[in-house]
Structures are given as C-alpha cells and as structure tokens.
Design an enzyme around this catalytic site. Structure first.
Site, PDB file in Angstrom:
ATOM      1  CB  SER A 146      18.007  40.515  38.237  1.00  0.00           C
ATOM      2  OG  SER A 146      17.645  42.409  38.522  1.00  0.00           O
ATOM      3  CB  THR A 189      16.555  38.747  44.412  1.00  0.00           C
ATOM      4  OG1 THR A 189      17.464  37.816  43.218  1.00  0.00           O
ATOM      5  CG2 THR A 189      15.885  38.897  45.036  1.00  0.00           C
ATOM      6  CB  THR A 199      15.313  36.783  42.088  1.00  0.00           C
ATOM      7  OG1 THR A 199      15.998  36.792  41.382  1.00  0.00           O
ATOM      8  CG2 THR A 199      15.011  34.970  42.043  1.00  0.00           C
ATOM      9  NE  ARG A 203      21.035  28.868  40.949  1.00  0.00           N
ATOM     10  CZ  ARG A 203      20.970  29.754  41.212  1.00  0.00           C
ATOM     11  NH1 ARG A 203      19.706  30.665  41.032  1.00  0.00           N
ATOM     12  NH2 ARG A 203      21.439  30.820  42.235  1.00  0.00           N
ATOM     13  CB  THR A 258      20.081  40.497  47.105  1.00  0.00           C
ATOM     14  OG1 THR A 258      20.604  40.758  45.693  1.00  0.00           O
ATOM     15  CG2 THR A 258      21.259  40.942  47.487  1.00  0.00           C
ATOM     16  N   GLY A 259      21.755  37.981  46.450  1.00  0.00           N
ATOM     17  CA  GLY A 259      23.631  36.999  45.879  1.00  0.00           C
ATOM     18  C   GLY A 259      23.656  36.082  45.831  1.00  0.00           C
TER      19      GLY A 259
HETATM   20  C1  SD4 Z   1      20.090  33.721  43.279  1.00  0.00           C
HETATM   21  N1  SD4 Z   1      19.437  35.737  44.914  1.00  0.00           N
HETATM   22  O1  SD4 Z   1      18.993  33.126  41.809  1.00  0.00           O
HETATM   23  C2  SD4 Z   1      19.380  34.650  43.618  1.00  0.00           C
HETATM   24  C3  SD4 Z   1      19.279  35.696  42.557  1.00  0.00           C
HETATM   25  C4  SD4 Z   1      20.748  36.091  42.062  1.00  0.00           C
HETATM   26  O2  SD4 Z   1      22.997  37.139  42.133  1.00  0.00           O
HETATM   27  O3  SD4 Z   1      20.829  35.915  40.920  1.00  0.00           O
HETATM   28  N2  SD4 Z   1      21.688  36.863  42.642  1.00  0.00           N
HETATM   29  O4  SD4 Z   1      20.505  33.307  43.171  1.00  0.00           O
END
Ligand code: SD4
Length: 328
Positions: free
Chosen positions: A88, A190, A208, A218, A241-242
């Site tokens: 990740s 992340t 990340t 994206r 994170t998320g």
């Molecule tokens: C994002 N917050 O790119 C980051 C990492 C991620 O699930 O993939 N979170 O949205």
C-alpha cells in the site's frame, strides 16, 4: 484580562460543556481505547497502521541523535516505502486499473513549509521528492510526469515499482475488474507519521500508493496538505488513512488541527472529524477513514469509522501498537 493559560482552560471547559451537553451522534461514539491525557515532555512519534512500528523506530533514531522532526518524519516513512512486501506504499504498492503504480506523498515542517507530489510513477521514495519540492522550489505540489522529471533532475533513479506479487493481484482483479474500496486492506494502508523532536517542534509526512485499482490519474487525500496531513507547530499535527475521497471532501487533517486550536483534545478532534464524514455518508460499511493526532503538549488521539484501524505510538522510550476507537 485573560492570560493565555486561563483563556485556554476556559475555552476547553466551554468546548467540553458543548460536547457533553449535545449530540446524539456523540453518544454513538464507543469508548475508545486510546490512553488518556498522555502528557509528555519528551520526543514522540505517532504513525498509522502496523507498518508504523518500524517507521517510528527509524524516526525516533533521528530524533534521539538530535535531528529535526521533519528529518525524522521523512526517514520514518521511507521504511515502508522501500519495503516490497508492503502493498500500500511505495515499492510493491498495488497498481491502478491499468497496472501502473502511482504514488502520492506530502511533508510539512515546523515552519509551515509544505511539499507534495502526486500521481508520481517509478520513484520509490516519493516522500523525498516531496521534501525537495518543499526545500528547493517555490511550489508546494508537483504532479505526474512533471514530478517524475523533477525527481530525475534531482538524481532519483527510475525503477519498476510493480512487484510480481502486486502484478499477480492486479491480474486476479482484472478478471472481474470491479472497483470496490476495501476497508483495512492488508491491515495496513497509507503511512502518515507525525513527529515531535527534542526541541518540541512538530512535523509530519504521509505517503501511499493510494487506492488499489483506482482509475489511472486518480489522486487521493494523501498528497493534499490539509486533507492527508496537516501540521501547525503552535497547535499540533494530524494525518489520515482510508478512503481519500471522504477525507478530501472534509479537509480532515486541517479540521482536526483547527479543532485542537479551538480547545478540543486530539481524541475529541479526531472523533469530530470522523463524525463529519459519518453525518454525510449513508454507506459507511464499505469505507474506512482513520485519523491520528498529537497536540503541542504531546497528548495523542485517534478515531476511525470501523474497527480494524491501529496506529503505532513511540513515546517515553516505548513503541507500541494501539487499536483505535471506532464509530461502528
Ligand atoms: C488514498 N488515503 O489514496 C489513501 C490511501 C488509500 O485506502 O488507498 N486508502 O485514498
């Protein structure tokens, strides 16, 4: 006349009265497992997920040698960036739907300087490119091929970030090609890290490979100053994170720091930032968002949407993994 201390304690009391006096939503928040009032006077490092344990060690090593928090933050997050087993962050990160690994990262120091790269390909240490954007350019953010060109000019080597393991996962995903965010993927995600050095200065870093199998191009919250990371040396720092889209829409890390500026503890600030997301999203079960925060006094907090998020906290000579409290 109010002095600063009495003003702060009055505003904190007012905030607590407001919190306890109100809100059905607040009642829904389960008791969190974060240690309370962990006031410290020494250095501290806090970072997201289990991969934060090794990152914290590297960051604390820098601090204990007398280094700046910003150097510690960069050194810390470089650990998962270089780990091919970590799917990740950086090398070995899961690719987008076209099989490209694209990285997002940002860094912020105690003077309010910030640097960021997004949609960067073929460079392992995106955080160090972000650092150079901050230190050597008049800009805050470089994107895509421009960020890559800048990195190459600065002497970074171009590398293939797609490991065999990540490629296999992508090939399996392609059979259905269904984009679906997966909460707590791999039990790490992340890495966001906030450090306080021996001078009491605060800095942070966030890096990340972003959402697995995202649309090519994206960009998530992680490279956005105020979304994935925010630091104000007078107040504290926060990182996220998320599901980046949920964090970006609420400018989550900035929100956490501004709430702390207004008297919220780091814990209450993280809870309120999660509640902003909760209030405007019906479908929470497919999403995770977790915040961690620390204030100038070294008090820490964390909160997330659903169970599964944890973070690493290195203070008083001990590095420990702590389960975050959650809304669901
Ligand atoms: C994002 N917050 O790119 C980051 C990492 C991620 O699930 O993939 N979170 O949205």
């Amino acid at each position: 006349m109010l002095n600063r201390r009495s003003f702060l304690s009055k505003s904190t009391a007012a905030t607590l009265a407001m919190l306890f006096g109100s809100s059905v939503a607040q009642k829904k928040i389960k008791a969190q497992t974060t240690p309370e009032n962990n006031l410290i006077s020494g250095p501290l490092v806090i970072s997201t997920w289990i991969h934060g344990m090794a990152a914290n060690e590297a960051a604390m090593e820098v601090i204990l040698k007398g280094g700046r928090a910003v150097d510690a933050a960069e050194a810390g997050v470089r650990v998962p960036e270089a780990d091919p087993e970590n799917m990740s962050v950086g090398l070995g990160g899961l690719p987008d739907r076209d099989g490209k690994v694209t990285l997002d990262a940002c860094i912020m120091d105690e003077k309010g300087n910030a640097g960021s790269v997004c949609f960067l390909e073929n460079i392992v240490h995106a955080i160090s490119v972000a650092r150079l954007v901050m230190d050597t350019t008049p800009h805050v953010m470089l994107a895509g091929s421009g960020a890559l060109q800048f990195a190459l000019e600065k002497g970074f080597q171009k590398e293939n970030l797609l490991t065999e393991k990540a490629k296999k996962r992508w090939e399996e995903w392609k059979i259905e090609s269904k984009y679906q965010p997966v909460p707590n993927i791999e039990n790490h995600d992340t890495i966001g890290l906030i450090a306080i050095d021996q001078q009491g200065n605060i800095s942070g870093a966030c890096t990340t490979s972003g959402m697995a199998f995202k649309i090519h191009g994206r960009v998530g919250d992680s490279p956005i100053i105020g979304a994935g990371l925010f630091v104000d040396n007078e107040v504290g720092g926060a990182t996220a994170t998320g599901t980046g889209e949920l964090v970006m829409r609420t400018l989550g890390s900035f929100l956490v720091v501004e709430l702390m500026r207004n008297g919220y503890t780091p814990q209450k600030a993280c809870e309120e930032a999660v509640m902003r997301i909760v209030k405007s999203n019906k479908n929470l079960k497919d999403h995770q968002v977790g915040y961690i925060a620390v204030n100038k006094a070294g008090e820490t907090g964390s909160f997330c949407i659903q169970p599964g998020f944890n973070y690493a906290l290195f203070k008083d000579g001990k590095n420990v993994l702590i389960d975050s409290g959650s809304y669901l």
